[in-house]
Every structure is written in structure tokens, then in C-alpha cells.
Motif scaffolding. Structure first.
Motif, short mmCIF file in Angstrom:
data_model
loop_
_atom_site.label_atom_id
_atom_site.label_comp_id
_atom_site.label_asym_id
_atom_site.label_seq_id
_atom_site.Cartn_x
_atom_site.Cartn_y
_atom_site.Cartn_z
N GLY A 187 4.06 4.32 15.86
CA GLY A 187 2.93 3.51 16.30
C GLY A 187 1.87 3.23 15.26
N ARG A 188 2.19 3.36 13.98
CA ARG A 188 1.19 3.18 12.93
C ARG A 188 1.29 1.80 12.29
N LEU A 189 0.17 1.36 11.71
CA LEU A 189 0.10 0.18 10.87
C LEU A 189 -0.81 0.50 9.69
N SER A 207 -8.21 3.15 1.05
CA SER A 207 -9.49 3.74 1.44
C SER A 207 -9.52 4.02 2.93
N GLN A 208 -8.58 3.43 3.67
CA GLN A 208 -8.47 3.65 5.11
C GLN A 208 -7.33 4.64 5.36
N PRO A 209 -7.59 5.73 6.08
CA PRO A 209 -6.59 6.80 6.21
C PRO A 209 -5.29 6.39 6.87
N GLN A 210 -5.32 5.33 7.70
CA GLN A 210 -4.08 4.93 8.37
C GLN A 210 -3.03 4.42 7.40
N TYR A 214 0.73 5.82 7.36
CA TYR A 214 1.85 4.90 7.58
C TYR A 214 2.93 5.10 6.53
N PHE A 215 2.55 5.14 5.26
CA PHE A 215 3.57 5.23 4.21
C PHE A 215 4.14 6.63 4.06
N LYS A 216 3.41 7.65 4.50
CA LYS A 216 4.04 8.97 4.60
C LYS A 216 5.15 8.93 5.64
N GLU A 217 4.93 8.20 6.73
CA GLU A 217 5.98 8.07 7.74
C GLU A 217 7.17 7.29 7.18
N VAL A 218 6.91 6.21 6.45
CA VAL A 218 8.00 5.46 5.82
C VAL A 218 8.81 6.39 4.91
N ASP A 242 -3.96 11.23 -5.66
CA ASP A 242 -3.98 12.03 -4.44
C ASP A 242 -3.04 11.46 -3.38
N ASP A 243 -2.93 10.13 -3.33
CA ASP A 243 -2.00 9.50 -2.39
C ASP A 243 -0.57 9.87 -2.76
N TRP A 244 -0.26 9.84 -4.06
CA TRP A 244 1.09 10.22 -4.48
C TRP A 244 1.37 11.69 -4.23
N ARG A 245 0.36 12.52 -4.40
CA ARG A 245 0.56 13.95 -4.10
C ARG A 245 0.90 14.14 -2.63
N ALA A 246 0.23 13.40 -1.77
CA ALA A 246 0.48 13.54 -0.33
C ALA A 246 1.86 13.02 0.04
N ILE A 247 2.25 11.88 -0.51
CA ILE A 247 3.57 11.31 -0.18
C ILE A 247 4.67 12.18 -0.78
N ARG A 248 4.47 12.64 -2.01
CA ARG A 248 5.47 13.53 -2.62
C ARG A 248 5.65 14.80 -1.80
#
Length: 541
Positions: A187-189, A207-210, A214-218, A242-248
Motif C-alpha cells: 500500500g505504499r507510494l 526528504s519524505q519518509p514514504q 517504498y523502495f525498501k519494499e521494492v 543514509d538511504d543506501w545504508r537503509a536499503i542495503r
């Protein structure tokens, strides 16, 4: 359309900049900023590189890259029919499935697919751009012009049955002009923002947490549900570290869960970033610092430019630089942090094929195949993951490219950043019948990759520099169990090199791993003869 250049340490590299379309020096249409004379600031010295002696599967990756829309037409009902470059633009997932045995025969152990996700063809107004896959609208379904989710699962399973990892292309920084067409299964966008006037899509607003959610779910969905083994990350500079750290972390978590559950595949969790810039930018925008790593791997664009400058010409026309350019200040592995696993390649879908660069450089046609072998040998001798681009096994090129590129190449789809997107050549899957030279190169490459796989010193050995001057480049690659001397002659005349015996451990001879020639060790050095444009691998015994 306009073209620009990258400069590495004052040397021209050809990152080709397009104003708005066609997968330019950034794979999908956004101009990559040129890097002008970037100062290379080495990180602090460390005791060991990531792939020096460490038994990490990613260090042994031998990846075969496929551009889906231009590769093989295996399904007449799944075609784009238009696109950038000289192919027929009818490639699809079935064509890749039909080619798996050929790919496996090369002794690679992984496949990277350019983006397969739905691009809402016809809705954004540019079918040619949609065909690249780099501006998706739905990250949870396959583009119907490529096939179906069922076919992708069949492809992944078929690759795994043949011992091949599968990496998908993750474009997590921008999307189609029409946005994201439907919510994720949970249910994310993502939040989106304008890319500015002329930009062919929309940017993801992290800058928006959603957006990160979303891309962590992808990233986890395709590992959990399809068992993919990792991601190639397009335009990695569009996300913060930091985004890459979270996705990794998310990819590593779900990969570890599969491994703990007894799964064989979908457990590697490899992620390799694309930052088509100099070493400082790659370090800052992909790797991060050693004490707080972001990504573990990124494509080694600087060394790729050194390799083509040594054995061909780069896209700007600069070449003939000798062996020193293979160990220059701007392309040393020491420019990266200790956790880095640079992924070296000769070409990709944005670069000009090595064969076309040879033509542009007006080299002796009689040396065409030997120059390919020399370049492949350098890849095989490099610690860490390596990537081959489809068609390289046959020395692929666009006939008369040097003449075509000087004219209206954009109208022909033959600009530098499109020219490598040619039809795939796969015996058995197409009507292609290789020439004797093509067959011999393919067989030689297969044997070379098998040799690399059999000798850990090549893919995870510590590098002890011997020489990088004149026409001769040389390393000793060593693990605790073996030493392999690698020597490369980048010139068209015979050379020789005296390997210092003091650099070798105890042994009686150096044995050529390809020819079987045995060179006895006696005295202070061992003289190795180097035929023109030849790399040699010599195992200490």
C-alpha cells in the motif's frame, strides 16, 4: 542532443551527456555532470582491501550484462519495436531464457538485467525512452513489452538451475513522467518532485519518509518473492548515503533470512552502484567512509578508462597511453575505502563497445582479436567482481562505426551512448553463426574465466605491484595458498620482463596457466617473454 566528457586526472573519459533522453551517461536520460580534473584524495591507508584474501562470494562475481530491449527476441507478442541504438528493439525475457545455456557456457556466474519493470509505454510520450526501462511507473510488475512476472520467475529459476546469480536493475532515484501508477503490495507510494525543465521523468523525493519505505519494499520484494541475488543501482548519486545504508540493510536482512531458512539462492544480497564520475565522487556518493559504509561495490569507471586508453582509444579519442595508465593516480584501487569492492568492466549499454573504439583508433585490423584478449586478461587478473557486456564474447561492433559517428548519429541511433545497444548474438537462440575468429574468442574467454574461477589469487588475491611503465604492466596476485604473476604487454611489439625472485615465495618454477610453459627459477630473477598484446598468468610452483 549534446555530448560532453568526463575528465579523470586531466585525461578525457567519454561520459556522454544528453540534454534529456535516451539513457545517456547515466543509463536513463539524465545528464551526468562532467568531472573536470578531479583531485583524487586517497582515504587513510588500511591493512587490507575488501577482496584481498577474504572469502566473499561477491569478489568472485563474473557477471554477464544484458540490455533487455535490445538483446534477443524470443516472444513475438512482447516487443517494443523502437528504441535507442542500432538493434531491432524486440528483446524480451523469453529471449534471455532461450540464451541461458550460451551465457552459462562463458563460465560467468551471474546475469545483470537492465530494468524489467513496467514503464507505462505510450503514456509518457516517448516509447523509445520507455524501452530502456530506466523510467518505470510500476516497480512490482514486469513490462508487458518484455514479458510477464511468470516469465521473470522462470528466468530467475532457470538461471539458478545453471548456477547463475541474477541481479535486477534498481532505478530508485527517478520514475516515469506519469509517476508511479499504483501502490505497492503493502500500500505504499513514493513522494515525487519535478526534475526541472526538459527532464524526461520525475525525481524521487527522499526528504519524505514514504519514499525510502517504498523502495525498501521494492528491494526486499524481489529477493523474498523471486529469489533474486542482488541489485545494480542506477544513478546511485541520486540517493543519500543514509538511504543506501537503509536499503542495503534491508536487502542483507532478507537475504540472510533466506539463507537461514536453507535457501540456496536469493542469499547473496549483492548491491553495486553506478556513479559515472571520478574516484572521489564514487567514494563520496556510493561507498561512504570505512567507519560507516554505505554500498560495498560500485562500478570502476576510472580504471575502465585507463584500460581502454592502454589498449584502444576512449570515446574522446585519447589512447596509446602505455601501461602506466593502468596504475594512474586517478584510477588506483587505493582511492577507495577498505570495504570497497570495485566492479571492473570493459563496456556497458552506455559506453562504446571496445571493438568500435578500436575502429575509431584506426588500429591494425589484424590485431583486433588479440586486443580483446589482452583487455579480457586484465579483467580476469583483477581482484573483485568483474562484468562483461553481451556481445563482447564475440568481439561485437557496429560496422563502419567510425564513419557513422561523424555524421548525424543521433538520427541513426548511433551516438556514443546508444551504439552498444545492438542485437544480441546467440547461436541457437538466433540465426547468428559466428565466424572462426568469433568462435575462437568466445572459447578463449570461456577458458579464461574458468581459469579465474579456479585460482582465488586472481579474484581475491592481494596485489603486489611489479611494474606499470612503458609497454609492460605486472602484478603478483597472492593469497595464503598461491602466488600468480600477471604480466601484460600493451604494445604491438614483443617485450620481456624480469620478475624479481625476491618477490616470490619458495618454488622451483613459474608455470603458464594457459600454455603450460615452465620457467625455472634460478638466480635473482626470472625473465618472462611477452608476445605483442598478450597477458600471461604464471603460477608459482
Amino acid at each position: 542532443m549534446k555530448q560532453g566528457t568526463l575528465r579523470y586526472g586531466g585525461l578525457l573519459g567519454a561520459a556522454l551527456l544528453l540534454a534529456a533522453c535516451g539513457g545517456s551517461g547515466s543509463s536513463g536520460g539524465e545528464s551526468t555532470p562532467p568531472v573536470v580534473n578531479p583531485p583524487v584524495t586517497p582515504p587513510p591507508a588500511t591493512a587490507s582491501r575488501a577482496c584481498y584474501g577474504n572469502d566473499q562470494p561477491a569478489c568472485n562475481l563474473r557477471t554477464y550484462q544484458v540490455m533487455v530491449e535490445s538483446f534477443i527476441d524470443g516472444d513475438d507478442s512482447a516487443n517494443y519495436g523502437v528504441g535507442y541504438g542500432p538493434s531491432q528493439h524486440n528483446g524480451d525475457l523469453q529471449g534471455i531464457i532461450d540464451s541461458l545455456d550460451h551465457i552459462k557456457s562463458l563460465n560467468v556466474n551471474a546475469i545483470w538485467l537492465t530494468p524489467v519493470f513496467d514503464s507505462c509505454a505510450g503514456q509518457g510520450g516517448d516509447d523509445k525512452l520507455d524501452a530502456t526501462g530506466y523510467f518505470a511507473c510500476d516497480f512490482f510488475n514486469v513490462d508487458p513489452n518484455f514479458g510477464s512476472n511468470v516469465q521473470l520467475k522462470k528466468l530467475v529459476d532457470g538461471a539458478h538451475q545453471r548456477g547463475l546469480y541474477v541481479f535486477l536493475d534498481g532505478v530508485f532515484g527517478h520514475v516515469n513522467k506519469v509517476g508511479v501508477s499504483k501502490p505497492s503490495p503493502e500500500g505504499r507510494l513514493p513522494a515525487l518532485k519535478s526534475g526541472g525543465a526538459g527532464y524526461p521523468g520525475q525525481l524521487v523525493d527522499y526528504s519524505q519518509p514514504q519514499s525510502l519505505a517504498y523502495f525498501k519494499e521494492v528491494a526486499r520484494y524481489w529477493v523474498e518473492q523471486y529469489g533474486i541475488d542482488g541489485w545494480r543501482l542506477d544513478q546511485a548519486y541520486q540517493l543519500g548515503l543514509d538511504d543506501w545504508r537503509a536499503i542495503r540493510s534491508e536487502v542483507e536482512r532478507v537475504s540472510a533470512a533466506r539463507k537461514n531458512a536453507g535457501q540456496q539462492w536469493g542469499t547473496l544480497g549483492y548491491m553495486v552502484g553506478e556513479v559515472w564520475k571520478g574516484a572521489d565522487e564514487i567514494r563520496a556518493q556510493a561507498y561512504g567512509p570505512s567507519d560507516n559504509p554505505a554500498l560495498s561495490s560500485a562500478f570502476d569507471f576510472p580504471l575502465r578508462y585507463g584500460l581502454v586508453q592502454a589498449l584502444a582509444v576512449e570515446e574522446s579519442g585519447k589512447g596509446g597511453q602505455g601501461a602506466s595508465v593502468l596504475d594512474a593516480s586517478w584510477n588506483k584501487v587505493e582511492n577507495y575505502p577498505d570495504h570497497a569492492m570495485p566492479n571492473l568492466m570493459l563496456g556497458n549499454h552506455d559506453l562504446v563497445r571496445f571493438g568500435d573504439l578500436l575502429e575509431r583508433g584506426n588500429f591494425n585490423p589484424a590485431n583486433y582479436w588479440q586486443r580483446h584478449k589482452a583487455a579480457f586478461s586484465f579483467l580476469a587478473a583483477r581482484s573483485g567482481p568483474i562484468t562483461l557486456y553481451y556481445g563482447e564474447e564475440f568481439g561485437d561492433e557496429v560496422p563502419d562505426f567510425a564513419q557513422q559517428v561523424g555524421g548525424d548519429c543521433a538520427a541513426q541511433g548511433l551516438c556514443d551512448d546508444h551504439v552498444a545497444r545492438s542485437d544480441g548474438k546467440v547461436p541457437g537462440a538466433t540465426g547468428f553463426v559466428p565466424s572462426s575468429e568469433q568462435s575462437e574468442l568466445k572459447q578463449w574467454l570461456s577458458q579464461l574465466l574458468a581459469l579465474r574461477a579456479a585460482h582465488p589469487a586472481l579474484y581475491q588475491g592481494e596485489r603486489v605491484k611489479l611494474v606499470a611503465e612503458g609497454s609492460v604492466y605486472g602484478d603478483i596476485k597472492q593469497t595464503a595458498a598461491e602466488q600468480v604473476v600477471y604480466l601484460l604487454n600493451v604494445s604491438g611489439t614483443p617485450q620481456s620482463y624480469a620478475v624479481p625472485a625476491s618477490k616470490l615465495r619458495s618454488g622451483s618454477a613459474l608455470v603458464d596457466l594457459q600454455s603450460g610453459e615452465r620457467l625455472a627459477i634460478g638466480g635473482s630473477s626470472v625473465t618472462v617473454e611477452l608476445p605483442p598484446l598478450t597477458g600471461r598468468f604464471l603460477l608459482l610452483q
